[in-house]
Design a protein around this motif. Sequence first.
Motif, PDB file in Angstrom:
ATOM      1  N   PHE A   1       0.836  -1.192   0.000  1.00  0.00           N
ATOM      2  CA  PHE A   1       0.000   0.000   0.000  1.00  0.00           C
ATOM      3  C   PHE A   1       0.880   1.256   0.000  1.00  0.00           C
ATOM      4  O   PHE A   1       1.899   1.318   0.689  1.00  0.00           O
ATOM      5  N   ASP A   2       0.483   2.247  -0.773  1.00  0.00           N
ATOM      6  CA  ASP A   2       1.222   3.513  -0.824  1.00  0.00           C
ATOM      7  C   ASP A   2       0.850   4.341   0.414  1.00  0.00           C
ATOM      8  O   ASP A   2      -0.139   5.066   0.418  1.00  0.00           O
ATOM      9  N   HIS A   3       1.660   4.216   1.459  1.00  0.00           N
ATOM     10  CA  HIS A   3       1.339   4.877   2.729  1.00  0.00           C
ATOM     11  C   HIS A   3       1.511   6.393   2.656  1.00  0.00           C
ATOM     12  O   HIS A   3       1.085   7.102   3.579  1.00  0.00           O
ATOM     13  N   ASP A   4       2.122   6.885   1.595  1.00  0.00           N
ATOM     14  CA  ASP A   4       2.238   8.334   1.421  1.00  0.00           C
ATOM     15  C   ASP A   4       0.959   8.947   0.858  1.00  0.00           C
ATOM     16  O   ASP A   4       0.788  10.171   0.909  1.00  0.00           O
ATOM     17  N   ASN A   5       0.093   8.109   0.295  1.00  0.00           N
ATOM     18  CA  ASN A   5      -1.173   8.597  -0.275  1.00  0.00           C
ATOM     19  C   ASN A   5      -2.347   7.740   0.199  1.00  0.00           C
ATOM     20  O   ASN A   5      -3.046   7.118  -0.611  1.00  0.00           O
ATOM     21  N   PRO A   6      -2.597   7.701   1.517  1.00  0.00           N
ATOM     22  CA  PRO A   6      -3.661   6.821   2.023  1.00  0.00           C
ATOM     23  C   PRO A   6      -5.071   7.302   1.689  1.00  0.00           C
ATOM     24  O   PRO A   6      -6.030   6.545   1.860  1.00  0.00           O
ATOM     25  N   SER A   7      -5.203   8.540   1.204  1.00  0.00           N
ATOM     26  CA  SER A   7      -6.535   9.034   0.850  1.00  0.00           C
ATOM     27  C   SER A   7      -6.960   8.558  -0.538  1.00  0.00           C
ATOM     28  O   SER A   7      -8.133   8.690  -0.900  1.00  0.00           O
ATOM     29  N   ARG A   8      -6.041   7.987  -1.293  1.00  0.00           N
ATOM     30  CA  ARG A   8      -6.338   7.520  -2.654  1.00  0.00           C
ATOM     31  C   ARG A   8      -6.721   6.049  -2.618  1.00  0.00           C
ATOM     32  O   ARG A   8      -6.094   5.245  -1.933  1.00  0.00           O
ATOM     33  N   PHE A   9      -7.770   5.687  -3.359  1.00  0.00           N
ATOM     34  CA  PHE A   9      -8.141   4.279  -3.446  1.00  0.00           C
ATOM     35  C   PHE A   9      -7.093   3.526  -4.253  1.00  0.00           C
ATOM     36  O   PHE A   9      -6.714   3.945  -5.353  1.00  0.00           O
ATOM     37  N   GLN A  10      -6.653   2.409  -3.717  1.00  0.00           N
ATOM     38  CA  GLN A  10      -5.591   1.633  -4.326  1.00  0.00           C
ATOM     39  C   GLN A  10      -6.039   0.191  -4.526  1.00  0.00           C
ATOM     40  O   GLN A  10      -7.043  -0.248  -3.976  1.00  0.00           O
ATOM     41  N   ALA A  11      -5.268  -0.546  -5.320  1.00  0.00           N
ATOM     42  CA  ALA A  11      -5.573  -1.943  -5.651  1.00  0.00           C
ATOM     43  C   ALA A  11      -6.979  -2.069  -6.237  1.00  0.00           C
ATOM     44  O   ALA A  11      -7.723  -2.995  -5.922  1.00  0.00           O
ATOM     45  N   THR A  12      -7.348  -1.126  -7.091  1.00  0.00           N
ATOM     46  CA  THR A  12      -8.730  -1.044  -7.578  1.00  0.00           C
ATOM     47  C   THR A  12      -9.010  -2.006  -8.727  1.00  0.00           C
ATOM     48  O   THR A  12      -8.145  -2.280  -9.569  1.00  0.00           O
ATOM     49  N   THR A  13     -10.214  -2.514  -8.735  1.00  0.00           N
ATOM     50  CA  THR A  13     -10.780  -3.298  -9.834  1.00  0.00           C
ATOM     51  C   THR A  13     -12.125  -2.672 -10.169  1.00  0.00           C
ATOM     52  O   THR A  13     -12.923  -2.403  -9.269  1.00  0.00           O
ATOM     53  N   ASP A  14     -12.368  -2.410 -11.437  1.00  0.00           N
ATOM     54  CA  ASP A  14     -13.632  -1.761 -11.832  1.00  0.00           C
ATOM     55  C   ASP A  14     -14.118  -2.408 -13.123  1.00  0.00           C
ATOM     56  O   ASP A  14     -13.641  -2.094 -14.218  1.00  0.00           O
ATOM     57  N   ILE A  15     -15.082  -3.332 -12.988  1.00  0.00           N
ATOM     58  CA  ILE A  15     -15.584  -4.104 -14.118  1.00  0.00           C
ATOM     59  C   ILE A  15     -17.104  -3.986 -14.143  1.00  0.00           C
ATOM     60  O   ILE A  15     -17.758  -4.095 -13.111  1.00  0.00           O
ATOM     61  N   SER A  16     -17.667  -3.767 -15.328  1.00  0.00           N
ATOM     62  CA  SER A  16     -19.119  -3.706 -15.462  1.00  0.00           C
ATOM     63  C   SER A  16     -19.719  -5.073 -15.146  1.00  0.00           C
ATOM     64  O   SER A  16     -19.234  -6.105 -15.614  1.00  0.00           O
ATOM     65  N   TRP A  17     -20.781  -5.085 -14.331  1.00  0.00           N
ATOM     66  CA  TRP A  17     -21.404  -6.353 -13.931  1.00  0.00           C
ATOM     67  C   TRP A  17     -22.844  -6.420 -14.451  1.00  0.00           C
ATOM     68  O   TRP A  17     -23.176  -7.252 -15.276  1.00  0.00           O
ATOM     69  N   ILE A  18     -23.715  -5.532 -13.994  1.00  0.00           N
ATOM     70  CA  ILE A  18     -25.100  -5.485 -14.469  1.00  0.00           C
ATOM     71  C   ILE A  18     -25.275  -4.134 -15.164  1.00  0.00           C
ATOM     72  O   ILE A  18     -25.552  -3.113 -14.532  1.00  0.00           O
ATOM     73  N   GLN A  19     -25.104  -4.132 -16.471  1.00  0.00           N
ATOM     74  CA  GLN A  19     -25.033  -2.887 -17.226  1.00  0.00           C
ATOM     75  C   GLN A  19     -26.342  -2.111 -17.198  1.00  0.00           C
ATOM     76  O   GLN A  19     -26.348  -0.874 -17.137  1.00  0.00           O
TER      77      GLN A  19
END
Length: 517
Positions: free
Chosen positions: A58-76
């Motif tokens: 984890f980027d501890h210098d930027n903890p306000s940013r969402f990290q390790a993200t996955t964003d896939i359409s599921w129910i369009q």
Amino acid sequence: MQFLLAFVVAAPLLGAVAALLPAPPGLKGKSPGQAVLRHGVTVTGVILAAAVALTLGFDHDNPSRFQATTDISWIQALNIRIHLGIDGISLPLLLMTALLFFLCAVYSYFKLPEGPSPKAFVALLLVLESGTLATFAVLDLMLFFLAFEMVLIPMYFLIARWGGAQRRAAAWKFILYTLLGSVVMLLGLLLIGLNSGTFDMVALASDNGRGLSRTTQLLAVLAIGTGLAVKTPMWPLHSWLPDAHTAAPTVGSVLLAGVMLKMGTYGFVRILLPVTPDGMHTFAPYLGAFAAVGIVYGSLACLALTRRNGKGDLKRLIAYSSVGHMGFVLLGIATMTPTGVNGALFANIAHGLITGLLFFLVGALKDRYGSSDLDTLAGATGAALYGRAPRLGALLAFAAVASLGLPGLAGFWGEMLALFGAFDPAEGLSRPAFLTYTAVGAFGTLLTAAYLLIVVRRVCMGDPKTAPGTALADVQRHEFAAWTPLVALTVLAGLWPALLLGLTDPAVQKLLAGGNA
């Protein structure tokens, strides 16, 4: 990092399916039951290792940013996406959840509660783990709801099939309360999604309620807040909790207090504060009032249970103490200030560690005595744990003083910051009202110290020669393995609070600023 987070959320489900399959030849050990319990330890251990790796990466210098993200359409058609991510708010909860499940699996390997098949027990434990981890990792309102509901059935069966006396009634009460709360919460989530055109929690937080009318926000806070308050639990929606804790097996109580209660307060922080700020601003004084009453109510209920001949069950007492401790969390959230919300998040972690340890210890006492009734344990002069099982007595005293908020231990910082936040609430909130809540909360800390010290006196002190029961075994190896990490982290968080606050504060600042800070 992206793969690690998806693995942490999904792997327990795969492990649950594998637990129900026959053990491969050569891996059965002494019995199939032992093999599946070893499987539970292995899967939860791998999940914990992945969560630790996620923390290290984890980027501890930027903890306000969402990290390790996955964003896939599921129910369009409904614009629902499989959106995962962690920031400084969710990472500590994710890590604590993985740790508690691993410790519960280790403890169960040596001390499986009486009940049906070990296969079903391990499978339910892993499904429960997947649901709780997903709750802290998903960034879509509908996925949050599904994860939030996913934990109900496993916990119901853990209480109903592996619990103690009155387990079926307690399990039904648990499921009915939480399901009714969830139905109301779903209506609020749909209201937000359909009015804003998205269920994406990141986009909604960035919009900061600008796309929602005041009426919509008020209705959403009322509906979603009710569902979250039941799970927290907030007074007066708490009555399912003491029964559930009293009937649940030891690991069920640990997970219920250490993980599942945090799902409710996390929803307040992750959804209501950034998505419906105007609605929260209107309801914050009422939330603070309920929180303050809960702090005192929980403490008074615990004091009543400590009286001689009061038929006070220690598990029930700790359950009522959770009502008070979670009151501090809700009070911190109600202040709508960085100080208060950081205090709430810190108190969440502290409560998970300390109350998890307390339930482990009370479970050990129940195994040794056959009862967790305080009068049975203490007899006329005290249970004399200091003299009969000194390590067990020392750990119980440590957990008690940590729970009452002794400076230098984890329980102190969250409650102090919540009270500081209430002393100077967000602009526009009634300061006289929150000053009253501060005074009530401070009085609650005195009551907390009173009942916990009475418990220590009655259980740990006394004459070993006249104490009830026969020879008492001290802490065993598997208990030492399961409890030591909780003790160490309670001390570490108490002596070095910046370790946790350094993660949460930037994320909280951004969240309260509508994603603009």
